[in-house]
Scaffold this active site. Structure first.
Site, short mmCIF file in Angstrom:
data_model
loop_
_atom_site.label_atom_id
_atom_site.label_comp_id
_atom_site.label_asym_id
_atom_site.label_seq_id
_atom_site.Cartn_x
_atom_site.Cartn_y
_atom_site.Cartn_z
CG ASP A 63 10.31 -16.04 66.84
OD1 ASP A 63 10.27 -15.16 67.77
OD2 ASP A 63 9.93 -15.80 65.63
CB SER A 64 5.78 -15.43 67.68
OG SER A 64 6.45 -14.41 67.22
CB CYS A 78 9.83 -14.73 70.48
SG CYS A 78 8.26 -13.65 70.25
CD GLU A 101 7.10 -12.78 58.85
OE1 GLU A 101 6.89 -13.70 57.91
OE2 GLU A 101 7.69 -13.06 59.88
CB CYS A 141 11.08 -7.05 67.48
SG CYS A 141 10.50 -8.13 66.47
CG HIS A 156 10.61 -10.09 62.25
ND1 HIS A 156 10.35 -10.90 63.26
CD2 HIS A 156 10.09 -10.66 61.18
CE1 HIS A 156 9.28 -12.04 62.82
NE2 HIS A 156 9.33 -11.81 61.64
#
Ligand code: DGL
Length: 270
Positions: free
Chosen positions: A13-14, A76, A155, A187, A189
């Site tokens: 993932d990024s 991702c 985050e 996504c 997240h």
């Protein structure tokens, strides 16, 4: 025994968002070894160009292939939406992308054939979700909405903060006006915002968590290709990042719901 079977599943993932996919894999495939790579030095990818994302993703792919993974999972959405083909061309082992998983789940879930997708600007601009949904059912209408502020809010750990709620209400307003019955969390997240998003859109809208869908597809592929680890012993998990950001351990452990132990720092390109 063929050693290939006990090789790890490579997940990347990024940044650390892909750990939501790792969490689902750990639950669904409790005997598989996993190596995770999060490109924390170069995150976020969601606002970068296709060329840059492809270059970074290629470097990660090469690193994981060197670790002799038996399967690559692009956790991702942003990478999977713009760089799936180049990664697949490079890889001698099977490659699974999270877009395919989420899209198939949405096609199965929708009754009204009105589906919404939320993701990073790059994922939404690529149209990858709409394309994959239409390949499976051209009659489905797909509404897309980029939600660039969600990643930094997650985050920051503001999973049920008034600022996040207001932001979500604003992003989801146009979707609610379209009377969709299925909403893809496109996504890595966003599964962390699931309770908040469900609260805003109401119980009648089905939320597709690509992380869960990915684990299901992985289990099927391992079975079909005879790649499942036959050993019934606790697996090994290995976590690599390209930088150790502030509060990394705390955020990662929140994502996974368990402690992650030692984290290796790998600088790319090698
Ligand atoms: N992991 C990315 C995704 O699933 C989000 C974070 C980023 O912008 O890099 O789209």
């Amino acid at each position: 025994m063929d050693l290939k079977l006990i090789h790890s599943i490579g997940v990347f993932d990024s940044g650390i968002g892909g750990l939501t996919v790792v969490r689902s894999l750990m639950e669904r495939l409790p005997f598989e070894n996993i190596i995770y790579f999060g490109d924390t030095a170069r995150v976020p990818y969601g606002v970068k160009s296709v060329e840059t994302i492809t270059q970074y993703a290629t470097e990660i792919t090469d690193y994981l292939l060197k670790q002799r993974v038996k399967l690559l999972i692009i956790a991702c959405n942003t990478i999977a939406s713009v760089a799936y083909e180049p990664i697949q061309e490079r890889s001698p082992v099977p490659v699974l992308g999270v877009i395919e998983a989420g899209a198939l789940c949405a096609v199965e879930a929708t009754k009204t054939k009105q589906v919404a997708v939320i993701g990073t600007p790059t994922t939404i601009n690529s149209n990858a979700y709409a394309r994959t949904i239409h390949q499976n059912d051209p009659s489905i209408r797909v509404f897309s909405q980029a939600c660039p502020l969600f990643v930094p809010l997650v985050e920051e750990g503001w999973l049920d903060h008034p600022v996040t709620r207001l932001t979500a209400q604003e992003y989801l307003k146009p979707i609610l006006a379209e009377h969709v019955d299925t909403l893809v969390l496109g996504c890595t997240h966003y599964p962390l915002l699931k309770p908040l998003i469900q609260d805003i859109v109401g119980k009648s809208i089905h939320l597709v968590d690509s992380a869960e869908a990915m684990a299901e597809i992985t289990a099927k592929l391992l079975q079909k290709r005879g790649l499942a680890n036959p050993l019934r012993i606790p697996p090994e998990y290995h976590f690599c990042v390209s930088d150790v950001p502030f509060r990394f351990q705390t955020i990662a452990e929140r994502f996974l719901g368990r402690s992650i132990g030692h984290v290796e720092v790998v600088k790319l390109p090698l």
